[in-house]
Design an enzyme around this catalytic site. Sequence first.
Site, mmCIF file in Angstrom:
data_model
loop_
_atom_site.group_PDB
_atom_site.id
_atom_site.type_symbol
_atom_site.label_atom_id
_atom_site.label_comp_id
_atom_site.label_asym_id
_atom_site.label_seq_id
_atom_site.Cartn_x
_atom_site.Cartn_y
_atom_site.Cartn_z
ATOM 1 C CG ASP A 143 6.101 10.386 -16.201
ATOM 2 O OD1 ASP A 143 6.332 9.634 -15.256
ATOM 3 O OD2 ASP A 143 4.988 10.901 -16.398
ATOM 4 C CD GLU A 155 12.429 15.973 -21.779
ATOM 5 O OE1 GLU A 155 12.681 16.665 -20.776
ATOM 6 O OE2 GLU A 155 11.306 15.935 -22.286
ATOM 7 C CG ASP A 156 12.684 17.591 -17.173
ATOM 8 O OD1 ASP A 156 12.293 16.860 -18.106
ATOM 9 O OD2 ASP A 156 11.939 18.437 -16.643
ATOM 10 N NE ARG A 176 9.997 25.202 -14.823
ATOM 11 C CZ ARG A 176 9.512 24.158 -15.463
ATOM 12 N NH1 ARG A 176 10.184 23.015 -15.462
ATOM 13 N NH2 ARG A 176 8.371 24.229 -16.108
ATOM 14 C CG PHE A 186 4.986 14.865 -8.975
ATOM 15 C CD1 PHE A 186 4.942 15.001 -10.359
ATOM 16 C CD2 PHE A 186 5.100 16.010 -8.200
ATOM 17 C CE1 PHE A 186 4.997 16.247 -10.956
ATOM 18 C CE2 PHE A 186 5.160 17.269 -8.787
ATOM 19 C CZ PHE A 186 5.107 17.390 -10.173
HETATM 20 P P1 IMP Z 1 6.543 12.265 -20.573
HETATM 21 O O1 IMP Z 1 6.154 12.860 -21.900
HETATM 22 O O2 IMP Z 1 5.374 11.670 -19.861
HETATM 23 O O3 IMP Z 1 7.714 11.302 -20.664
HETATM 24 O O4 IMP Z 1 6.947 13.421 -19.602
HETATM 25 C C1 IMP Z 1 7.981 14.243 -19.846
HETATM 26 C C2 IMP Z 1 7.776 15.571 -19.144
HETATM 27 O O5 IMP Z 1 6.808 15.528 -18.082
HETATM 28 C C3 IMP Z 1 9.067 15.948 -18.485
HETATM 29 O O6 IMP Z 1 9.901 16.644 -19.364
HETATM 30 C C4 IMP Z 1 8.597 16.790 -17.326
HETATM 31 O O7 IMP Z 1 8.443 18.125 -17.730
HETATM 32 C C5 IMP Z 1 7.257 16.242 -16.954
HETATM 33 N N1 IMP Z 1 7.351 15.323 -15.796
HETATM 34 C C6 IMP Z 1 7.297 13.970 -15.787
HETATM 35 N N2 IMP Z 1 7.410 13.462 -14.559
HETATM 36 C C7 IMP Z 1 7.569 14.524 -13.727
HETATM 37 C C8 IMP Z 1 7.770 14.643 -12.303
HETATM 38 O O8 IMP Z 1 7.846 13.668 -11.520
HETATM 39 N N3 IMP Z 1 7.901 15.912 -11.845
HETATM 40 C C9 IMP Z 1 7.825 17.017 -12.637
HETATM 41 N N4 IMP Z 1 7.664 16.946 -13.969
HETATM 42 C C10 IMP Z 1 7.528 15.711 -14.508
HETATM 43 MG MG MG Z 2 10.172 18.769 -19.333
#
Ligand code: IMP
Ligand code: MG
Length: 181
Positions: free
Chosen positions: A107, A103-104, A169, A156
């Site tokens: 969050d 994963e990138d 990206r 962010f």
């Molecule tokens: P989660 O499901 O809330 O853990 O979020 C995961 C996805 O949200 C990541 O794979 C990202 O694509 C996106 N995401 C979360 N935080 C950021 C951020 O700070 N910048 C850009 N994309 C984010």
């Molecule tokens: Mg993502």
Amino acid sequence: MKEVTYEGLTFEPYITRETIDARVKELGKEIVRDCAGKTPLFICVLNGAFPFASDLFRACEDIDAEIAFIRLKSYEGTGSTGVVKEMLGLSENIEGRTVIVIEDIVDTGHTIARLTETLQAKNPADIKVATLLFKPEALEEDVKPDYVGFVIPKKFIIGFGLDLNGRARNLNDIYVLKENA
Ligand code: IMP
Ligand code: MG
């Protein structure tokens, strides 16, 4: 490195490409050590994880590994929608295999929690999660990534795969949204 602007929002340099490179190589060494004798399947979560996956996969050249791709989406603009949509399924059979999800960023953790549940139902031997970035303060799920590049505050960020509505990206470095800009 200078500030960048997308959709009227200003971002400042945060993590350089050199710092990312060095950390990814360290993570690669950890994975190689942990996966000795195994043939793991890396699963890159598109779109955001592709630059990280590309580097991490090649940092693991000392193990016999495969890579596959799935596509998920949960973000709109600068916030999580809380709903994870599966845009592309996995065709590989993962039964009995060691899977490393790439994963990138983790969050809220919803993406990784839902994905792990879906993969678990396919009976892999083991599921590990490698994420370039981790925002523990934003976590709403009981998940703990196994390999973390950088722990960051609840801010962010964009670049190195991370986007703002599909843009940014292709930035080589990671940038953070300027507060009160
Ligand atoms: P989660 O499901 O809330 O853990 O979020 C995961 C996805 O949200 C990541 O794979 C990202 O694509 C996106 N995401 C979360 N935080 C950021 C951020 O700070 N910048 C850009 N994309 C984010
Ligand atoms: Mg993502």
